[in-house]
Design an enzyme around this catalytic site. Structure first.
Site, short mmCIF file in Angstrom:
data_model
loop_
_atom_site.label_atom_id
_atom_site.label_comp_id
_atom_site.label_asym_id
_atom_site.label_seq_id
_atom_site.Cartn_x
_atom_site.Cartn_y
_atom_site.Cartn_z
N GLU A 103 35.63 38.40 34.26
CA GLU A 103 36.93 38.18 33.63
C GLU A 103 36.92 36.92 32.77
O GLU A 103 37.49 36.90 31.68
CB GLU A 103 38.03 38.10 34.68
CG GLU A 103 39.43 38.08 34.09
CD GLU A 103 40.53 38.30 35.11
OE1 GLU A 103 41.68 38.52 34.69
OE2 GLU A 103 40.26 38.26 36.33
N HIS A 163 45.08 39.90 47.85
CA HIS A 163 45.00 41.04 46.92
C HIS A 163 45.84 42.18 47.45
O HIS A 163 45.49 42.82 48.44
CB HIS A 163 43.54 41.46 46.79
CG HIS A 163 43.28 42.40 45.65
ND1 HIS A 163 44.29 43.08 44.99
CD2 HIS A 163 42.12 42.79 45.04
CE1 HIS A 163 43.77 43.83 44.05
NE2 HIS A 163 42.46 43.67 44.05
N PHE A 181 38.92 49.42 41.12
CA PHE A 181 37.69 50.15 41.45
C PHE A 181 37.64 51.41 40.61
O PHE A 181 38.63 52.12 40.46
CB PHE A 181 37.69 50.55 42.93
CG PHE A 181 37.25 49.46 43.88
CD1 PHE A 181 36.95 48.19 43.45
CD2 PHE A 181 37.12 49.74 45.24
CE1 PHE A 181 36.54 47.20 44.32
CE2 PHE A 181 36.72 48.76 46.13
CZ PHE A 181 36.42 47.48 45.68
N CYS A 186 43.34 49.20 42.13
CA CYS A 186 44.07 47.93 41.97
C CYS A 186 44.79 47.82 40.64
O CYS A 186 45.48 46.83 40.39
CB CYS A 186 43.11 46.77 42.17
SG CYS A 186 42.17 46.90 43.70
N LYS A 194 46.67 35.82 43.32
CA LYS A 194 45.96 36.25 44.53
C LYS A 194 45.44 35.08 45.37
O LYS A 194 45.13 35.26 46.54
CB LYS A 194 44.80 37.18 44.16
CG LYS A 194 45.23 38.52 43.57
CD LYS A 194 44.04 39.39 43.24
CE LYS A 194 44.45 40.73 42.64
NZ LYS A 194 44.97 40.58 41.25
N HIS A 247 43.36 38.90 36.91
CA HIS A 247 43.13 39.73 38.08
C HIS A 247 42.61 38.83 39.21
O HIS A 247 43.02 38.99 40.35
CB HIS A 247 42.13 40.84 37.75
CG HIS A 247 41.99 41.87 38.82
ND1 HIS A 247 43.06 42.56 39.33
CD2 HIS A 247 40.89 42.31 39.49
CE1 HIS A 247 42.65 43.40 40.25
NE2 HIS A 247 41.33 43.27 40.38
#
Length: 420
Positions: A318, A344, A403, A167, A339, A307
């Protein structure tokens, strides 16, 4: 050795293909209005899946942009990339005949590449044997081909490759191009990401990982970053492409400038294949390094496009990272999540979110984080809940975490000839 002079890097064109549409002003207006692109998945039967919703690209057309012969030889992710790149070039006003093509590059990231093609050609192999596999299977599948096809379209002869970091892929692509233009290796480049992963195997894999929302009866409220009732991310798809140039090159051709990239920070969690570090250390280092690289003060940051995936661990980590970097001032910084409306977009999320952040800097309008109805007590920042806001902002960060623990933060600025 003489000290090196670095070029300033500006954004002169943007293009996207998203679940909310493809026209920049139209999609921006939808983001400001808090509209969601989520819906029930329509491409295949999802009746046996725990998650049956996503944010699909709708009304996508390649007419006049890709001919039918070429179309049959491209994965959907490559189609998205090529169309978004054409939009970005058109938006930038670039005269391809007037630029030095040797100094024009393309770097486009993708977390998974042509997975739709892989699934279909594997099915062909099982059902009909090797002779049924397309001779274009490999170029349709490999992640670098979006960059290759875009370069072929425009004749760009400079650096050309793909970044693959889940991502964070498209954010890494943007940073790479930023560095190349900054140090004078390129005059301009097209960069960003593309992803088309709403496919049977991809959806099954993420479902098995228990990473996604199962709020199937309420798709538009399923992506709810920082909300107490979030239950996983909502898969989206699409592409975002930015035209980046040195300020010298942009000024020489009289280009319109959307904004400027001032700095970037990258780090690794070195913790887990999917989960972030609970203390947010990797995210903290990425943001901290981006601000330091951009040579501004920490108290000058006005906005952080997070994110913000709507996952239990990710949103908390975060938030902790933001508070660690900015201390008491963290609660006065506007923080939002694209998002919440687009889902996403995996490897292309960073590019699309960079564009939305640039639009905020240019227009002074900050899109909301929707579905934030019951804030998680551990998520206690100003997430611009549910309603857009107007503010005079100059500096913003946009974050992407992938990831594998890949972290990227990009420092963007409203363009001002006197900055730096």
């Amino acid at each position: 050795m003489a000290s090196r002079t670095y070029e300033r890097v500006v954004v002169t064109g943007v293009g996207w293909v998203t679940p909310l549409g493809h026209d920049i002003p139209e999609v921006w207006e939808k983001l400001l209005n808090g509209e969601s692109g989520a819906c029930g998945i329509t491409r295949f039967d999802t009746s046996e899946y725990p998650t049956r919703i996503g944010a699909e690209v709708k009304d996508f057309s390649t007419e006049g942009l890709i001919n039918k012969k070429e179309l049959r030889r491209m994965d959907l992710s490559e189609q998205y990339a090529l169309v978004a790149a054409q939009f970005a070039v058109d938006d930038s006003g670039l005269d391809i005949q007037a630029i030095n093509l040797d100094r024009a590059g393309v770097v486009i990231g993708s977390g998974i590449g042509g997975i739709g093609t892989f699934e279909q050609q594997h099915k062909n192999l099982l059902n009909g044997g090797p002779s049924r596999v397309s001779p274009f299977f490999i170029p349709m599948m490999i992640s670098n081909m979006s960059a290759g096809l875009v370069a072929i379209r425009f004749g760009f002869l400079g650096a050309n490759y793909a970044t693959v970091s889940a991502c964070a892929s498209s954010s890494h692509a943007i940073v790479d191009v930023f560095r190349m233009i900054q140090r004078g290796d390129l005059d301009l480049a097209l960069t960003g990401g593309s992803e088309a992963t709403i496919t049977p195997a991809s959806l099954a894999g993420f479902c098995s990982a228990r990473a996604m929302t199962t709020r199937n009866d309420e798709p538009k409220s399923a992506s709810r970053p920082f909300d107490r009732d979030r239950d996983g991310f909502l898969m989206g798809e699409g592409a975002g492409i930015l035209a980046l140039e040195s300020l010298t090159h942009a000024k020489k051709r009289g280009a319109r400038i959307y904004g400027e990239i001032l700095g970037a920070g990258m780090s690794c969690d070195a913790h887990h294949v999917t989960a972030p570090r609970p203390d947010g250390h990797g995210a903290k280092m990425a943001m901290k390094n981006a601000v330091i690289d951009g040579e501004i003060n920490f108290d000058q940051i006005d906005l952080i496009n997070t994110h913000g995936t709507s996952t239990g661990l990710g949103d908390i980590a975060e938030t902790k990272a933001i508070k660690d970097v900015f201390g008491q001032r963290a609660k006065s910084i506007m923080v939002n999540s694209t998002k919440s409306m687009m889902g996403h977009l995996l490897g292309s999320a960073g590019a699309v979110e960079a564009i939305s952040t640039i639009m905020s800097l240019q227009t002074g309008k900050i899109h909301p984080t929707i579905n934030l109805d019951n804030p998680d007590p551990e998520c206690d920042l100003d997430y611009v809940p549910n309603v857009a806001r107007e503010a005079d902002i100059t500096y913003a960060l946009t974050n992407s975490f992938g990831f594998g623990g890949h972290n990227v933060s990009i420092l963007l600025a409203r363009f001002n000839g006197s900055l730096r």
